[in-house]
Motif scaffolding. Structure first.
Motif, PDB file in Angstrom:
ATOM      1  N   GLU A   4       0.819  -1.219   0.000  1.00 31.86           N
ATOM      2  CA  GLU A   4       0.000   0.000   0.000  1.00 31.86           C
ATOM      3  C   GLU A   4       0.850   1.265   0.000  1.00 31.86           C
ATOM      4  OE1 GLU A   4      -0.693  -2.477   2.559  1.00 31.86           O
ATOM      5  OE2 GLU A   4      -1.995  -3.423   1.098  1.00 31.86           O
ATOM      6  N   ASP A   5       2.089   1.162   0.480  1.00 33.51           N
ATOM      7  CA  ASP A   5       2.981   2.321   0.554  1.00 33.51           C
ATOM      8  C   ASP A   5       3.809   2.528  -0.712  1.00 33.51           C
ATOM      9  OD1 ASP A   5       2.157   2.779   3.165  1.00 33.51           O
ATOM     10  OD2 ASP A   5       3.725   1.495   3.994  1.00 33.51           O
ATOM     11  N   THR A   6       3.677   1.647  -1.676  1.00 33.24           N
ATOM     12  CA  THR A   6       4.485   1.701  -2.883  1.00 33.24           C
ATOM     13  C   THR A   6       3.854   2.635  -3.913  1.00 33.24           C
ATOM     14  OG1 THR A   6       5.286  -0.534  -2.536  1.00 33.24           O
ATOM     15  CG2 THR A   6       5.464   0.326  -4.767  1.00 33.24           C
ATOM     16  N   THR A   7       4.666   3.504  -4.486  1.00 34.33           N
ATOM     17  CA  THR A   7       4.240   4.374  -5.574  1.00 34.33           C
ATOM     18  C   THR A   7       4.455   3.625  -6.885  1.00 34.33           C
ATOM     19  OG1 THR A   7       4.915   6.335  -4.358  1.00 34.33           O
ATOM     20  CG2 THR A   7       4.676   6.571  -6.728  1.00 34.33           C
ATOM     21  N   TYR A   8       3.439   3.613  -7.743  1.00 32.07           N
ATOM     22  CA  TYR A   8       3.535   2.933  -9.035  1.00 32.07           C
ATOM     23  C   TYR A   8       3.426   3.975 -10.135  1.00 32.07           C
ATOM     24  CZ  TYR A   8       2.361  -0.038 -12.989  1.00 32.07           C
ATOM     25  OH  TYR A   8       2.345  -0.665 -14.210  1.00 32.07           O
ATOM     26  N   GLN A   9       4.380   3.911 -11.082  1.00 36.51           N
ATOM     27  CA  GLN A   9       4.353   4.833 -12.213  1.00 36.51           C
ATOM     28  C   GLN A   9       4.539   4.050 -13.510  1.00 36.51           C
ATOM     29  OE1 GLN A   9       6.737   8.527 -11.685  1.00 36.51           O
ATOM     30  NE2 GLN A   9       7.359   7.509  -9.796  1.00 36.51           N
ATOM     31  N   ARG A  10       3.812   4.448 -14.536  1.00 36.00           N
ATOM     32  CA  ARG A  10       3.983   3.875 -15.865  1.00 36.00           C
ATOM     33  C   ARG A  10       4.115   5.030 -16.856  1.00 36.00           C
ATOM     34  NH1 ARG A  10      -0.348  -0.143 -18.201  1.00 36.00           N
ATOM     35  NH2 ARG A  10      -1.223   1.728 -19.087  1.00 36.00           N
ATOM     36  N   PRO A  11       5.349   5.487 -17.053  1.00 37.40           N
ATOM     37  CA  PRO A  11       5.566   6.633 -17.947  1.00 37.40           C
ATOM     38  C   PRO A  11       5.209   6.301 -19.392  1.00 37.40           C
ATOM     39  CG  PRO A  11       7.645   5.654 -17.296  1.00 37.40           C
ATOM     40  CD  PRO A  11       6.591   4.957 -16.518  1.00 37.40           C
ATOM     41  N   ALA A  12       4.819   7.324 -20.123  1.00 37.76           N
ATOM     42  CA  ALA A  12       4.427   7.150 -21.523  1.00 37.76           C
ATOM     43  C   ALA A  12       5.605   7.301 -22.478  1.00 37.76           C
ATOM     44  CB  ALA A  12       3.339   8.156 -21.881  1.00 37.76           C
ATOM     45  N   THR A  13       6.664   7.952 -22.011  1.00 37.53           N
ATOM     46  CA  THR A  13       7.824   8.171 -22.872  1.00 37.53           C
ATOM     47  C   THR A  13       9.108   7.843 -22.103  1.00 37.53           C
ATOM     48  OG1 THR A  13       8.161  10.476 -22.208  1.00 37.53           O
ATOM     49  CG2 THR A  13       6.641  10.070 -24.070  1.00 37.53           C
ATOM     50  N   LEU A  14      10.175   7.656 -22.850  1.00 38.62           N
ATOM     51  CA  LEU A  14      11.476   7.412 -22.238  1.00 38.62           C
ATOM     52  C   LEU A  14      11.904   8.615 -21.402  1.00 38.62           C
ATOM     53  CD1 LEU A  14      13.917   5.584 -21.874  1.00 38.62           C
ATOM     54  CD2 LEU A  14      14.817   6.473 -24.035  1.00 38.62           C
ATOM     55  N   GLU A  56       7.862   2.169 -26.266  1.00 40.74           N
ATOM     56  CA  GLU A  56       8.273   1.764 -27.620  1.00 40.74           C
ATOM     57  C   GLU A  56       9.748   2.033 -27.880  1.00 40.74           C
ATOM     58  OE1 GLU A  56       6.854  -0.042 -30.064  1.00 40.74           O
ATOM     59  OE2 GLU A  56       5.267  -0.369 -28.605  1.00 40.74           O
ATOM     60  N   ALA A  57      10.290   3.078 -27.278  1.00 38.41           N
ATOM     61  CA  ALA A  57      11.706   3.417 -27.484  1.00 38.41           C
ATOM     62  C   ALA A  57      12.631   2.301 -27.002  1.00 38.41           C
ATOM     63  CB  ALA A  57      12.039   4.719 -26.766  1.00 38.41           C
ATOM     64  N   LEU A  58      12.128   1.413 -26.146  1.00 34.79           N
ATOM     65  CA  LEU A  58      12.946   0.330 -25.593  1.00 34.79           C
ATOM     66  C   LEU A  58      12.571  -1.041 -26.143  1.00 34.79           C
ATOM     67  CD1 LEU A  58      12.998   1.485 -21.863  1.00 34.79           C
ATOM     68  CD2 LEU A  58      14.713   1.905 -23.632  1.00 34.79           C
ATOM     69  N   ARG A  59      11.707  -1.087 -27.162  1.00 37.65           N
ATOM     70  CA  ARG A  59      11.221  -2.357 -27.684  1.00 37.65           C
ATOM     71  C   ARG A  59      11.788  -2.706 -29.065  1.00 37.65           C
ATOM     72  NH1 ARG A  59       6.930  -4.176 -24.656  1.00 37.65           N
ATOM     73  NH2 ARG A  59       6.079  -5.438 -26.323  1.00 37.65           N
ATOM     74  N   GLY A  60      12.781  -1.968 -29.504  1.00 39.58           N
ATOM     75  CA  GLY A  60      13.290  -2.142 -30.856  1.00 39.58           C
ATOM     76  C   GLY A  60      14.357  -3.207 -31.003  1.00 39.58           C
ATOM     77  N   ILE A  61      14.415  -3.748 -32.207  1.00 45.67           N
ATOM     78  CA  ILE A  61      15.494  -4.638 -32.633  1.00 45.67           C
ATOM     79  C   ILE A  61      16.122  -3.958 -33.839  1.00 45.67           C
ATOM     80  CG2 ILE A  61      16.105  -6.885 -33.592  1.00 45.67           C
ATOM     81  CD1 ILE A  61      13.724  -8.074 -32.096  1.00 45.67           C
ATOM     82  N   LYS A  62      17.392  -3.582 -33.713  1.00 44.30           N
ATOM     83  CA  LYS A  62      18.089  -2.885 -34.801  1.00 44.30           C
ATOM     84  C   LYS A  62      19.297  -3.698 -35.227  1.00 44.30           C
ATOM     85  CE  LYS A  62      16.937   1.601 -32.847  1.00 44.30           C
ATOM     86  NZ  LYS A  62      17.471   2.782 -32.182  1.00 44.30           N
TER      87      LYS A  62
END
Length: 108
Positions: A4-14, A56-62
């Motif tokens: 219950e004391d944990t802060t959860y964040q899900r950013p939209a960008t890098l 998405e910025a971290l999901r690439g295969i180059k």
């Protein structure tokens, strides 16, 4: 600390993720969460969770002429679908093919 004391964040960008990490440098970064389940069940709950799985910025295969670059959030399932991984890193592809179950592969 309990959940219950944990802060959860899900950013939209890098950029948002980097800002959140700068504000909470001890945050646990989640890219799928499969490795965090056991500590969480044991009560090891950090003050902040930062979920980067959908960035998405971290999901690439180059590929370049001499290397293969995998983003931090490329899943095992995505590795298996990549012709580049099969061609340039067949041992990695083979390991991915033997890794866990399809459900875990889609998150790990």
């Amino acid at each position: 600390m309990n959940a219950e004391d944990t802060t959860y964040q899900r950013p939209a960008t890098l950029e948002e993720a980097l800002e959140a990490l700068a504000k909470s440098p001890l945050a646990r970064v989640l890219a799928g969460g499969t490795d965090w389940m056991i500590p969480a069940r044991a009560g090891d709950t950090p003050a902040a969770l930062l979920n980067i799985f959908r960035l998405e910025a971290l999901r690439g295969i180059k590929t370049t002429s001499d290397r293969l670059e995998l983003g931090a959030c490329v899943t095992v399932a995505r590795l298996l679908k990549s012709a580049e991984v099969l061609e340039l890193a067949p041992v990695l592809w083979k390991a991915a093919d033997r890794f866990a179950s399809p459900l875990v592969r889609s998150r790990a």
